[in-house]
Motif scaffolding. Structure first.
Motif, PDB file in Angstrom:
ATOM      1  N   LEU A  61       0.994  -1.280   0.042  1.00  0.00           N
ATOM      2  CA  LEU A  61       0.031   0.091  -0.019  1.00  0.00           C
ATOM      3  C   LEU A  61       1.005   1.187   0.062  1.00  0.00           C
ATOM      4  N   ILE A  62       0.642   2.310  -0.912  1.00  0.00           N
ATOM      5  CA  ILE A  62       1.177   3.502  -0.887  1.00  0.00           C
ATOM      6  C   ILE A  62       0.140   4.427  -0.952  1.00  0.00           C
ATOM      7  N   CYS A  63       0.300   5.468  -0.082  1.00  0.00           N
ATOM      8  CA  CYS A  63      -0.815   6.483  -0.051  1.00  0.00           C
ATOM      9  C   CYS A  63      -0.127   7.791  -0.686  1.00  0.00           C
ATOM     10  N   VAL A  64      -0.725   7.871  -2.038  1.00  0.00           N
ATOM     11  CA  VAL A  64      -0.091   8.822  -3.078  1.00  0.00           C
ATOM     12  C   VAL A  64      -0.783  10.472  -2.723  1.00  0.00           C
ATOM     13  N   SER A  67      -3.584  11.226   3.752  1.00  0.00           N
ATOM     14  CA  SER A  67      -3.133  10.472   4.569  1.00  0.00           C
ATOM     15  C   SER A  67      -4.221   9.254   5.088  1.00  0.00           C
ATOM     16  N   CYS A  68      -3.483   8.234   5.610  1.00  0.00           N
ATOM     17  CA  CYS A  68      -4.359   6.810   5.842  1.00  0.00           C
ATOM     18  C   CYS A  68      -3.665   6.110   7.225  1.00  0.00           C
ATOM     19  N   ARG A  69      -4.412   5.648   7.927  1.00  0.00           N
ATOM     20  CA  ARG A  69      -4.001   4.902   8.848  1.00  0.00           C
ATOM     21  C   ARG A  69      -4.133   3.368   8.625  1.00  0.00           C
ATOM     22  N   LYS A  78      -2.096  -6.412  17.355  1.00  0.00           N
ATOM     23  CA  LYS A  78      -2.273  -5.469  16.248  1.00  0.00           C
ATOM     24  C   LYS A  78      -1.247  -4.447  16.411  1.00  0.00           C
ATOM     25  N   LYS A  79      -1.187  -3.660  15.246  1.00  0.00           N
ATOM     26  CA  LYS A  79      -0.270  -2.798  15.051  1.00  0.00           C
ATOM     27  C   LYS A  79      -0.621  -1.616  13.841  1.00  0.00           C
ATOM     28  N   GLU A  80      -0.511  -0.437  14.012  1.00  0.00           N
ATOM     29  CA  GLU A  80      -0.959   0.549  13.134  1.00  0.00           C
ATOM     30  C   GLU A  80       0.142   1.303  12.550  1.00  0.00           C
ATOM     31  N   TYR A  81      -0.179   1.719  11.269  1.00  0.00           N
ATOM     32  CA  TYR A  81       0.866   2.416  10.655  1.00  0.00           C
ATOM     33  C   TYR A  81       0.272   3.689  10.130  1.00  0.00           C
ATOM     34  N   LEU A  82       0.923   4.763   9.857  1.00  0.00           N
ATOM     35  CA  LEU A  82       0.392   5.872   9.122  1.00  0.00           C
ATOM     36  C   LEU A  82       1.198   6.203   7.921  1.00  0.00           C
ATOM     37  N   LEU A  83       0.230   6.082   6.935  1.00  0.00           N
ATOM     38  CA  LEU A  83       0.827   6.456   5.659  1.00  0.00           C
ATOM     39  C   LEU A  83       0.315   7.780   5.191  1.00  0.00           C
ATOM     40  N   ASP A  84       1.405   8.770   5.426  1.00  0.00           N
ATOM     41  CA  ASP A  84       1.184  10.043   5.060  1.00  0.00           C
ATOM     42  C   ASP A  84       1.999  10.966   4.014  1.00  0.00           C
ATOM     43  N   ARG A  85       2.887  10.047   3.462  1.00  0.00           N
ATOM     44  CA  ARG A  85       3.853  10.604   2.368  1.00  0.00           C
ATOM     45  C   ARG A  85       3.732   9.531   1.316  1.00  0.00           C
ATOM     46  N   PRO A  86       3.981  10.002   0.167  1.00  0.00           N
ATOM     47  CA  PRO A  86       3.987   9.045  -1.153  1.00  0.00           C
ATOM     48  C   PRO A  86       5.095   7.997  -1.114  1.00  0.00           C
ATOM     49  N   ASN A  87       5.948   8.562  -0.244  1.00  0.00           N
ATOM     50  CA  ASN A  87       7.234   7.668  -0.512  1.00  0.00           C
ATOM     51  C   ASN A  87       7.461   6.487   0.570  1.00  0.00           C
ATOM     52  N   LEU A  88       6.187   6.268   1.213  1.00  0.00           N
ATOM     53  CA  LEU A  88       6.084   5.060   2.391  1.00  0.00           C
ATOM     54  C   LEU A  88       5.313   4.062   1.619  1.00  0.00           C
ATOM     55  N   ALA A  89       6.110   2.721   1.621  1.00  0.00           N
ATOM     56  CA  ALA A  89       5.188   1.759   1.072  1.00  0.00           C
ATOM     57  C   ALA A  89       5.142   0.685   2.306  1.00  0.00           C
ATOM     58  N   LEU A  90       4.074   0.300   2.468  1.00  0.00           N
ATOM     59  CA  LEU A  90       3.639  -0.812   3.598  1.00  0.00           C
ATOM     60  C   LEU A  90       3.528  -2.111   2.929  1.00  0.00           C
ATOM     61  N   LEU A 109      -5.000   5.623  -2.130  1.00  0.00           N
ATOM     62  CA  LEU A 109      -4.168   4.378  -2.172  1.00  0.00           C
ATOM     63  C   LEU A 109      -3.891   3.978  -3.370  1.00  0.00           C
ATOM     64  N   VAL A 110      -2.621   3.586  -3.803  1.00  0.00           N
ATOM     65  CA  VAL A 110      -2.086   2.724  -4.703  1.00  0.00           C
ATOM     66  C   VAL A 110      -1.683   1.470  -4.223  1.00  0.00           C
ATOM     67  N   VAL A 111      -2.390   0.231  -4.523  1.00  0.00           N
ATOM     68  CA  VAL A 111      -2.242  -1.074  -4.046  1.00  0.00           C
ATOM     69  C   VAL A 111      -1.538  -1.930  -5.194  1.00  0.00           C
ATOM     70  N   ALA A 112      -0.403  -2.495  -4.764  1.00  0.00           N
ATOM     71  CA  ALA A 112       0.352  -3.423  -5.695  1.00  0.00           C
ATOM     72  C   ALA A 112       0.124  -5.014  -5.250  1.00  0.00           C
TER      73      ALA A 112
END
Length: 136
Positions: A61-64, A67-69, A78-90, A109-112
């Motif tokens: 997952l990449i939030c382009v 922002s997305c939790r 359980k664990k939470e991640y913050l995607l708030d920059r388009p150069n972060l990939a989860l 979100l772009v999902v591969a």
């Protein structure tokens, strides 16, 4: 079977110039997956997406935009991640429950994925997910 420790986040380098920036990753090298499919999810603020796990598929997952939790869950932790920059990939491997919660309007979100779409690969009910985890 994958666990929370199998989920990983990677920050890609940004190449900046006067026209903007470029952030790139190599799915095979950086995440050890062979991408077979992409899709885009657009959400408004406070929208909840995902809420499922996969039996076989791994996704990145990449939030382009916006922002997305992302909440990930292996049935015990359980664990939470913050995607708030388009150069972060989860990277979310199979057997992990995931929920995406948009924190801003126009979140994209772009999902591969490493597999084509297959409805039978989805675990859409949390109780079914927990039973699946017990059986594998």
């Amino acid at each position: 079977m994958n666990h929370i420790s199998s989920v990983s986040i990677k920050e890609m380098p940004i190449h900046l110039n006067d026209q903007g920036y470029l952030a790139a990753f190599d799915a095979a090298k950086d995440f050890q997956i062979d991408v077979k499919r992409f899709f885009i999810v657009s959400s408004h603020k406070n929208a909840q997406r995902g809420k499922h796990a996969h039996k076989a598929l791994t996704q990145i997952l990449i939030c382009v935009s916006g922002s997305c939790r992302v909440l990930v869950d292996d049935g015990q932790e359980k664990k939470e991640y913050l995607l708030d920059r388009p150069n972060l990939a989860l990277k979310i491997p199979n057997h992990i429950w995931a929920e995406q919660n948009s924190e801003s309007d126009n979140t994209v979100l772009v999902v591969a994925c490493d597999l084509p779409f297959d409805e039978n690969d989805y675990l859409r009910n949390y109780d079914d997910f927990l039973e699946f985890r017990k059986g594998t």
